[in-house]
Each structure stands twice: as structure tokens, then as C-alpha cells.
Scaffold this active site. Structure first.
Site, PDB file in Angstrom:
ATOM      1  N   LYS A 239      30.884  41.870  40.714  1.00 34.51           N
ATOM      2  CA  LYS A 239      30.931  40.409  40.806  1.00 34.51           C
ATOM      3  C   LYS A 239      30.185  39.820  39.626  1.00 34.51           C
ATOM      4  CE  LYS A 239      32.561  37.581  43.992  1.00 34.51           C
ATOM      5  NZ  LYS A 239      33.613  37.984  44.929  1.00 34.51           N
ATOM      6  N   ASP A 279      36.721  33.354  41.480  1.00 35.46           N
ATOM      7  CA  ASP A 279      35.984  33.228  42.740  1.00 35.46           C
ATOM      8  C   ASP A 279      35.628  31.746  42.839  1.00 35.46           C
ATOM      9  OD1 ASP A 279      34.661  35.202  44.839  1.00 35.46           O
ATOM     10  OD2 ASP A 279      33.171  33.662  44.451  1.00 35.46           O
TER      11      ASP A 279
HETATM   12  N1  GLU Z   1      36.853  36.778  44.223  1.00 31.94           N
HETATM   13  C1  GLU Z   1      37.788  37.374  45.116  1.00 31.94           C
HETATM   14  C2  GLU Z   1      37.071  38.151  46.204  1.00 31.94           C
HETATM   15  O1  GLU Z   1      35.961  37.859  46.552  1.00 31.94           O
HETATM   16  C3  GLU Z   1      38.851  38.160  44.391  1.00 31.94           C
HETATM   17  C4  GLU Z   1      38.362  39.269  43.523  1.00 31.94           C
HETATM   18  C5  GLU Z   1      39.477  39.887  42.679  1.00 31.94           C
HETATM   19  O2  GLU Z   1      40.600  39.471  42.769  1.00 31.94           O
HETATM   20  O3  GLU Z   1      39.134  40.802  41.928  1.00 31.94           O
HETATM   21  O4  GLU Z   1      37.615  39.012  46.823  1.00 31.94           O
END
Ligand code: GLU
Length: 549
Positions: A239, A279
């Protein structure tokens, strides 16, 4: 509901100066501050003792206390609360001594303006957080407690348990970007955390929010690991985040911020290393800028370095709606499992960003009656059902739901406690807690946000017989279609929307079935079952790879 206001205590006896500060703060809504005032040190200390103050603006010369003594008494009363000194021009030396003694900064009253005050407040809070709270975040505690609970139930080997508790790699950067006036340079904190590198490249979104810190990003990276493992995707969790409020930035400012953030973490990311995605606070445009910045650096176009891009740049059909769509697949599965007829079933959706709005739309399409929705500006209620199309159109024009005409308005607390069959949480973390869990009145609680329910609340909800679709299962549609986007990109394929939705449904239903089966077999709740499934897969991989060297 979401963005917590900063609570400021102003201790200032000069009414003119106090009035000026109040005017500046009230005239600067972007600061989102609440202000309490005291004219004497005694009154100020009483407010401070009552708790909840994030920052003190302090005049050192008060009727009941003078000079450094004033600072020391405030600092001793609440050592963790940062203090900004308000000083007159002829007391500069005193203010500087107070800063040496531990105050965060000083502001000269005669040249006080909104920009200077705003910057002092923002930077003081950023510094306080950097000193005390980078890892110490409630979200990381929650992610670790959830993991330890699952580890306990599985009897997880202690070597593995310790290895998975903290992320493998973290990168903390600070970087500048120009505001549009080209006079102000903002310096912000950014992060990229890779939790587990065992499973393949790492994967996870990038969050822009003023509360982001290392602990929060680490928690989110940890959840990404379990989520990818539960979905059988060949990724570990990651993240990223920048501690900034994106809603106050222009598109140009966002672009400069994004490009510089990407440049700072460029060694860390790559299509075979770590693949960012949107996100909270980021979107397709931000991904396009990230992809372009990376591509400019390596000298050729690398669409697969990010997912969640615009379709024209190699993004996948269905990615934009994927998290909401996946959540509704899971709600439908949970309804079948519990024998709930979704047709006409009252549903409440907290959050109306990308995840919340599509969740509401697909719930409506599935036959449910969406009676309440909310965003950061307000909550809306209509017992006869809201028109999601009309709400989406309204938000496209007005940015937020505030003042939408065809509904009653309600607070976030009221929204969460509204009686319904389906409650979808698609806003922020830490929404259902020990404080309100016993008043939640739904049959299925589906988590589109990450970490919206505390561990204590879980217990109450489970006792009440509410079926929880936990975040790592509920919101996994986003990363699953991100995986499809990456596969299509690396192999130069283009799948149709039907293919994508069909595969998404299959993968998510398989994960749902395994979670339900695990919960039944081990007599555990849905969240723990989903985590056990994920942790099990990562553990197996770790044991097979062994320890280097
Ligand atoms: N931010 C999204 C999550 O928390 C998607 C992450 C992604 O697609 O890599 O799952």
C-alpha cells in the site's frame, strides 16, 4: 463522518488577537478546525485536562502566568499536545526560547494571516505525528489483532507469526510540490509499504488523505496480503499513501504531487516488483500520471506498472466499478446463504465515492431498495428508496451529496443505526465500534472500506447473528480486476466486460464458499475464517521457500 476536525485550543487574553485568530480559522474551512478559547492559563489548563485537544495556540503573557512559565505549565499538563506560540514582535526572543524548550513553532501576531496560520497548524501536526505516531496507529493495532486472533486459532508456527506481524519493506519519503501560486512549496510525507514479498510482486493502492501515516499504510498493506491470498492472486500485499488532503488541491497541484511521489518511490515499484492502484483520494487520472512518470524515467511506455488506469491507456474494462460490483456479488451470496430475499430489501450504504456509489447502483440493480446513503458532506434518507442514478448525476455536478433535494438529511451515526437488511460500509475505517455496535440493526454487514469494524464490535455483531462480509473478501473485487488488468497488459490481451465480470464472479464466489466452509468447519466467525484462508496460503508458500540464506 469521515474527516476528523482538528481541535485547537487558543489561550490568549487580548480580545483583539483572539478575534483575529478565530476569524482566520473560521475563514479557512479547508483547515477543518474546531476552536476553543480561554483567556487565562487556568481556564486553558482546565480545557486541556478535559482532553481531546490536538494543538494549543498559546500567548505566553497571560493575566495568571508569565513568559516561559506559561509554556512549561501547558507542556507539563499535556506533553504530547504540540504548542504553537503566538508572540508580539518585541517578545520574539522569548518565543524562540520557548521553541528551544519544546514548543513546535511561533507565529508573530502582527503578521498573522490565514496562510501562515494554516501552514503552522498543518506542519506542527505533521511533525507531532512523525515523532510519536508513525507506527502507532489504531489501524495497525486492529490489523495485527485480527491476524493474531487468526494465528491463534490456526495454531500458527511462532516463527511465521513473528515474520508476518510487521511489513517486510517500508519506504518513507518527504517531498515538495509547488502550489499553483508558485510561491508556496508544500512538503508532505509519502509512504510505500510492502508487507509480504513471498507470493510474487506486491500489489495495492495509493491513498491520499490527511490522516495517512506509516501505521495506517502498513495495516492496509497487511490486509492486501490476506486479500490477495484469499483470492488466490499471485501477489503479496502493498500500500502507498501521501499525507495530504487532496480535496483542497487543484488538478495541476495533484499532478505535480503525484509525479514527485512516483519519482521518490520509483526504485520500489515496477510491473514485476510492486504495482500501485487507486485507493481513497486517488483515481484513474492519478494512475495515468504515475504510469507516465515511471515510463518517462525508463524511456518507454510501461502500462503494467499501475492498474486502475484509464481504459485508453491499457486499463481494464470493468475496473472502475469492480470493487462495488464485487461487494454486491458477495452481498448476493450472503443473502442466498442466510435465506434473505434481496428483492425490495432495505439497504443502507455509507460512503458515496467510487466504492459506495457503485455498490448502491448494483444493489439497486439487484432489486434492493437503497433507503440511505452518505458521504463526507451529509447523509440522505428516503424510506421509499433513493434513485441512485439521480444521486450519481447530482454528485457529478456538485461533487458531494450536500443539499440533494429529494431526501431527508441524517447524521452519520443515524445512518449507521438505520434499520435495514443490508448495511454496506464503503467510507472509512473505524466506523462500527464498541460504542455503536449494539445499535446496528441489519442482517448483512458488508465491508467495502478497509478496517471499518473494530474487533470489539465484531464480537457484538456476531452475537447478534449479523452476517459479516469482511473487507478482505467484500472489497476484493478491486484488486481482482486489477489482476486481470495486469494479466491483459503483460500478455497484450483484451478481455470483454462479460469475460471480466464472469471471471470476477467466479473467483469471488469461490473465496466466499471457502470462507463460509472454513467458518462452519472451525466454528469461527467470517472475518477470522477469511483471514485463516489467506494466512494459510502465505504460510504454505513461506515454508516451501524457506529462509534465506
Ligand atoms: N485499493 C484497492 C484495495 O484496497 C485496490 C488495490 C489494487 O487494485 O491493487 O483493495
Amino acid at each position: 463522518m469521515s474527516d476528523q476536525a482538528v481541535n485547537i485550543l487558543l489561550i490568549e487574553d487580548n480580545p483583539l488577537h483572539a478575534k483575529l485568530v478565530v476569524r482566520l480559522i473560521e475563514g479557512e474551512p479547508q483547515l477543518r478546525c474546531t476552536l476553543q478559547s480561554a483567556e487565562t492559563l487556568a481556564d486553558g489548563l482546565a480545557i486541556l485536562h478535559a482532553g481531546g485537544i490536538d494543538l494549543v495556540l498559546l500567548d505566553l503573557v497571560l493575566p495568571d502566568s508569565q513568559e516561559l512559565e506559561t509554556f512549561f505549565r501547558v507542556h507539563t499538563a499535556a506533553p504530547e499536545v504540540p504548542v504553537v506560540i503566538l508572540t508580539a514582535m518585541d517578545d520574539l526572543k522569548l518565543a524562540a526560547t520557548a521553541v528551544e524548550a519544546g514548543a513546535s513553532a511561533f507565529l508573530v501576531k502582527s503578521s498573522l494571516n490565514a496562510v501562515a496560520l494554516g501552514r503552522a497548524i498543518r506542519y506542527t501536526l505533521a511533525r507531532a505525528r512523525a515523532h510519536t505516531a508513525e507506527w502507532d496507529s489504531p489501524m495497525l493495532r486492529l490489523a495485527q489483532q485480527q491476524f493474531l486472533k487468526a494465528a491463534q486459532i490456526m495454531g500458527l508456527d511462532d516463527n511465521i507469526r513473528q515474520r508476518l506481524l510487521f511489513p517486510q519493506r517500508t519506504q518513507v519519503v518527504t517531498f515538495p510540490f509547488f502550489r499553483d501560486d508558485r510561491a508556496q512549496v508544500e512538503t508532505v510525507f509519502g509512504y510505500r509499504v510492502q508487507h509480504v514479498l513471498t507470493m510474487g510482486p506486491t500489489k495495492g493502492g495509493v491513498r491520499y488523505h490527511e490522516d495517512v501515516d506509516l501505521g495506517e499504510v502498513a495495516a492496509l498493506a497487511t490486509w492486501m496480503t490476506w486479500k490477495c491470498a484469499l483470492m488466490n492472486l499471485p501477489y503479496g500485499g502493498a500500500k502507498g499513501g501521501v499525507r495530504v488532503d487532496p480535496t483542497v488541491l487543484s488538478s495541476n497541484e495533484l499532478q505535480r504531487l503525484t509525479r514527485r511521489y512516483t519519482a521518490e518511490i520509483i526504485e520500489f515499484i515496477g510491473p514485476d516488483k510492486d504495482i500501485p492502484a487507486p485507493d481513497m483520494g486517488t483515481n484513474e487520472q492519478v494512475m495515468a500520471w504515475m504510469m507516465d512518470t515511471y515510463s518517462q524515467q525508463v524511456g518507454y511506455t510501461v502500462p503494467t506498472v499501475v492498474t486502475g488506469k484509464p481504459v485508453v491507456l491499457g486499463g481494464s474494462l470493468g475496473r472502475r466499478e469492480a470493487t462495488g460490483r464485487g461487494l454486491v456479488y458477495m452481498i448476493e451470496a450472503a443473502a442466498r446463504h442466510t435465506g434473505l430475499d434481496l428483492n425490495g430489501a432495505p439497504a443502507v450504504v455509507q460512503g458515496f465515492g467510487n466504492v459506495g456509489s457503485f455498490t448502491a447502483k448494483f444493489l439497486e440493480e439487484a432489486g434492493a431498495k437503497v433507503i440511505a446513503v452518505s458521504d463526507v458532506s451529509t447523509g440522505l434518507y428516503n424510506p421509499n428508496g433513493l434513485s441512485i442514478r439521480s444521486l450519481m448525476d447530482y454528485v457529478a455536478e456538485n461533487r458531494v451529496l450536500k443539499d440533494y433535494p429529494e431526501a431527508d438529511h441524517l447524521t452519520n451515526a443515524e445512518l449507521l443505526e438505520t434499520k435495514c437488511d443490508v448495511l454496506a460500509l464503503a467510507a472509512l475505517q473505524n466506523q462500527v465500534t464498541a460504542e455503536n455496535a449494539d445499535r446496528i440493526d441489519c442482517k448483512i454487514l458488508a465491508e467495502g472500506a478497509n478496517g471499518p469494524t473494530s474487533l470489539e464490535a465484531d464480537e457484538t455483531l456476531n452475537e447478534k447473528g449479523i452476517m459479516i462480509v469482511p473487507d478482505v473478501l467484500g472489497n476484493a473485487g478491486g484488486v481482482t480486476v486489477s489482476y486481470f488488468e495486469w494479466v491483459q497488459g503483460t500478455q497484450n490481451l483484451t478481455w470483454t466486460l462479460d469475460e471480466i465480470n464472469g471471471r470476477l464472479k467466479q473467483i469471488m464466489l469461490d473465496a466466499f464458499d471457502r470462507t463460509v466452509a472454513r467458518a462452519a468447519k472451525d466454528g469461527i466467525d467470517m472475518r477470522t475464517a477469511a483471514l485463516v484462508e489467506g494466512v494459510q496460503r502465505v504460510t504454505e508458500a513461506k515454508l516451501l521457500r524457506g529462509v534465506f540464506p
